[in-house]
Each structure stands twice: as C-alpha cells, then as structure tokens.
Design a protein around this motif. Structure first.
Motif, PDB file in Angstrom:
ATOM      1  N   TYR A  73       0.823  -1.193   0.000  1.00 30.29           N
ATOM      2  CA  TYR A  73       0.000   0.000   0.000  1.00 30.29           C
ATOM      3  C   TYR A  73       0.871   1.262   0.000  1.00 30.29           C
ATOM      4  O   TYR A  73       0.391   2.354  -0.228  1.00 30.29           O
ATOM      5  N   GLU A 102      -9.179  -6.394   4.838  1.00 32.00           N
ATOM      6  CA  GLU A 102      -8.428  -6.988   3.744  1.00 32.00           C
ATOM      7  C   GLU A 102      -9.251  -8.176   3.242  1.00 32.00           C
ATOM      8  O   GLU A 102     -10.160  -8.634   3.929  1.00 32.00           O
ATOM      9  N   ARG A 156      -5.238 -11.327  -3.831  1.00 31.77           N
ATOM     10  CA  ARG A 156      -5.376 -10.625  -2.556  1.00 31.77           C
ATOM     11  C   ARG A 156      -5.722  -9.167  -2.805  1.00 31.77           C
ATOM     12  O   ARG A 156      -5.415  -8.619  -3.869  1.00 31.77           O
ATOM     13  N   SER A 157      -6.327  -8.546  -1.815  1.00 31.48           N
ATOM     14  CA  SER A 157      -6.735  -7.150  -1.964  1.00 31.48           C
ATOM     15  C   SER A 157      -5.520  -6.257  -2.119  1.00 31.48           C
ATOM     16  O   SER A 157      -4.475  -6.474  -1.506  1.00 31.48           O
ATOM     17  N   SER A 158      -5.665  -5.237  -2.954  1.00 26.13           N
ATOM     18  CA  SER A 158      -4.624  -4.232  -3.128  1.00 26.13           C
ATOM     19  C   SER A 158      -5.154  -2.840  -2.810  1.00 26.13           C
ATOM     20  O   SER A 158      -4.389  -1.878  -2.775  1.00 26.13           O
TER      21      SER A 158
END
Length: 386
Positions: free
Chosen positions: A7, A161, A200-202
């Motif tokens: 992030y 997340e 996966r979430s970014s």
C-alpha cells in the motif's frame, strides 16, 4: 520511491523530459540513494498468526522494484519487558497464537543491519465479529459489502483486507493431445478445462462509526467485480478479514488511502506525509514507513455461484478460435494437421469427420485458449465448496 505490492507509496516524483535534443532532467529526489524501512503487518492479540513483512523503498529510477529485508531480528514486546520473538518464514516473520493480555500494551521491535526500530506501545484493540458479507448486482458489476457492529461501542474504526478465489474454465475444451507425434485422446489427469485462481486485496478498505450513536457498519463497499470478469465465470469466493483500529491507526490508513487511491485531478486531496507509529531508535531523524496495530483478526467467507448472476454476464472470449485443420487442405493440398498441430504447436480439440465418419482432420486452438493452467491451477483450494 516505490514499494511494489504494498500500500505504501512514499515519495511520488515525476521526471520530466525537456523538448528537442536537450538532456532529460532528473530531479534530486529521483536519484536519492536513501532506502527507508517499510513495516507491514498486524500484531494479532488472539490465537491467529502475527505475520510481519519488512522491505525497503527503492529509487524510482532503479530497475529493482522490491527489496525484502529477510535478515532481521523481530520480536513483539510487552510494556513490562516480556518479549515474544518471531521466526523467519518465507522472507517474512511469523509467530502463532500470542493470546496477549488485553490489559497490557505491546510494540514491535526490529534489529536489522546494525540499526534498531520500534513501534509505539499500542493498546489491544478488540475486533468484533463480521456480521455478514453481502453482495448486490449493479449495472457496474457485483458489489461486495461488509457488515459489522460492536455492542460495546468501542471499536468505531475498521479496516478490511480480503482474499479472493474463483473457479473458471478454459475458453475452448480440448479432449485431445499430441503424444509421440500423434493426436490421441487425453487421459483423465490431462484434462485442463477447469481451474482455480486467486488474488489478494490491493485497495485500502476503511470505515468508521465515529459520528454515529451506535457502532454499526452497514453495507460498506469492499470491492466491485466487473460483469465480464473471469472471477464470475463459474463460482467466486471471498474471505474477508476485519481489524479494529485505534483512532491514530485509522488516520494513518486514511491518509495513505488518499495518497495512493484518490490522486486523479487537482481537485483531489493532495499528497501528504505519512505519519506512522514506527521509529528508528538508532537515528530518530530517519523516516520509517508503517503502522503496527495490536488487535485480533475476524474473518468470514462466502461463495457466489454463476447461477445467481445475470445470464448476460459473460467473459469476452474474442480471440480464442477453434478452427478446423485437415490432413489434405482442398485449397493448398498441404497437410494442415502436420503443419499447424504436430509441428506448429496448436492444441487439437475435436476430430473433424467426413460424411462416412472418417477422421479427416482436427479442430485446434492455442495453448492459452485450451489450457486453464495458463491462468490458474487444476487443484481446488482446501476450503473450496462444490
């Protein structure tokens, strides 16, 4: 300076090119050799894993995109001096099941390259369970939302997340394969039509009930999946992870969100310095990037099947042709099977028969269109529900 797959985007600079034959101008910030520590992770106060990633910022003119620091000594420390060391795990640092005393404060302590770093002592923040993961069919796609509440009204600040998984199939189903220079039927273990993939979430997902009488988060947007996405081809699953934050942690993540996701025009929030809770003990003037919270993680998973979505939501298969190739091309008199399949690398999919049922060629397509392993794995994840 940029940290890829993170992030964190710390110094955002742009090199400009002067007109004509003049030399390109590289601002000092672009060429600065400094490399700053980036700390990512949460101290899990419950029975789950504490997993910490240490990396270094890199110069944006550098071809190296990510510098992982895997040679550090990392420990969770309690305010009274108790210490819980983390073990090295695939380039990161891990400890399982701390089950911390909720009445104490904790910090992360790091030794690396002769330098020492530590986060501020933070109280244990209790995360309430996720009430539900809901979804809504919209004109823009499938909107995934989160719902939670805290009866004690103490959580107030939240971050999420998520991990995605989906089942899909290749654009073209192939029942044939080339072996020893011949086209033959595939064995069961050679069928590569159905596969699984994940991500996966970014993006940074936050919400706060600070201005509400009750600590309730309802229909908070998590992610939007376009209607033509391959994630929705057969079945989609999302595992949502929820963390309660302190007010300071929430401010850090909110600032980071503005700096990384809301910079599109002069009317958006302007970049600002990220103030975390991690500091260099060896050199107090050295910037350190990150915010380490102490909380328990709550998670929940749902599955969404294709049959609950609009029929018109389909992925674009343009470019995946399944053409016929004959042993004797009537126009060129050449053996297209030998030329394009046996030697050319196309994948046979179906037999082409004449009016008498004799095989006169094969339909074929590319590896990318017939082998789902190009985009995934044939083995289903352990949690998958058929």
């Amino acid at each position: 300076m940029i940290v890829k797959n993170s992030y964190i985007w710390y110094f955002m600079t742009t090199a400009t090119m002067m007109a004509g034959c003049r030399k390109p101008y590289a601002p000092p910030a672009v060429l600065a050799p400094a490399s700053y520590l980036v700390v990512e992770g949460v101290i899990d106060s419950g029975s789950d894993s504490t997993l910490i990633t240490l990396s270094r910022t890199v110069n944006i003119a550098n071809k190296t995109s990510l510098l992982i620091d895997s040679a550090a000594e990392v420990a969770v420390e309690r305010e009274d001096g108790a210490s819980y060391p983390l073990s090295k795990f695939k380039g990161r640092y891990l400890v399982i099941g701390l089950n911390l005393d909720k009445a104490k404060k904790y910090r992360l302590h790091i030794k690396t390259g002769g330098d020492e770093y530590a986060s501020d002592y933070e109280p244990v923040k209790l995360t309430p369970p996720i009430d539900s993961i809901s979804y809504k069919i919209t004109g823009a796609g499938l909107q995934i939302n989160s719902n939670t509440h805290d009866v004690t009204n103490n959580a107030r600040y939240y971050r999420w997340e998520y991990e995605e998984a989906w089942k899909f199939h290749a654009a073209v189903n192939s029942g044939l394969i080339v072996k020893n220079g011949k086209v033959t039927f595939r064995d069961a273990n050679e069928m590569y039509y159905y596969c699984y993939a994940g991500d996966r979430s970014s993006n940074i997902v936050l919400a706060s009930s600070e201005k509400l009488l009750q600590d309730v988060i309802s229909q908070n947007p998590v992610t939007l999946i376009p209607p033509n996405s391959g994630k929705l081809e057969i079945k989609y699953s999302i595992r949502l992870k929820q963390y309660a934050l302190t007010k300071g942690a929430y401010a850090f993540w909110e600032n980071l969100q503005k700096n990384t996701e809301q910079l599109g025009s002069i009317f958006d929030a302007q970049p600002s310095q990220l103030v975390g809770n991690i500091h260099s003990i060896s050199n107090p003037a050295e910037p350190v990037i990150g915010y380490v919270s102490v909380t328990n993680m709550q998670s929940r998973r749902i599955f969404i099947s294709k049959n609950v979505l609009p029929d018109e939501w389909n992925i674009d298969l343009t470019g995946c042709e399944n053409n016929a190739y004959l042993f004797a091309n009537p126009n060129t008199r050449q053996d297209d099977v030998a030329l394009f399949i046996l030697k050319g690398g196309l994948i046979p999919t179906l037999s082409v028969l004449d009016s008498l049922g004799q095989v006169i060629g094969y339909r074929a397509s590319t590896v990318e269109c017939t082998d789902c392993r190009v985009r995934g794995n044939v083995n289903a994840p352990g949690f998958w529900q058929n």
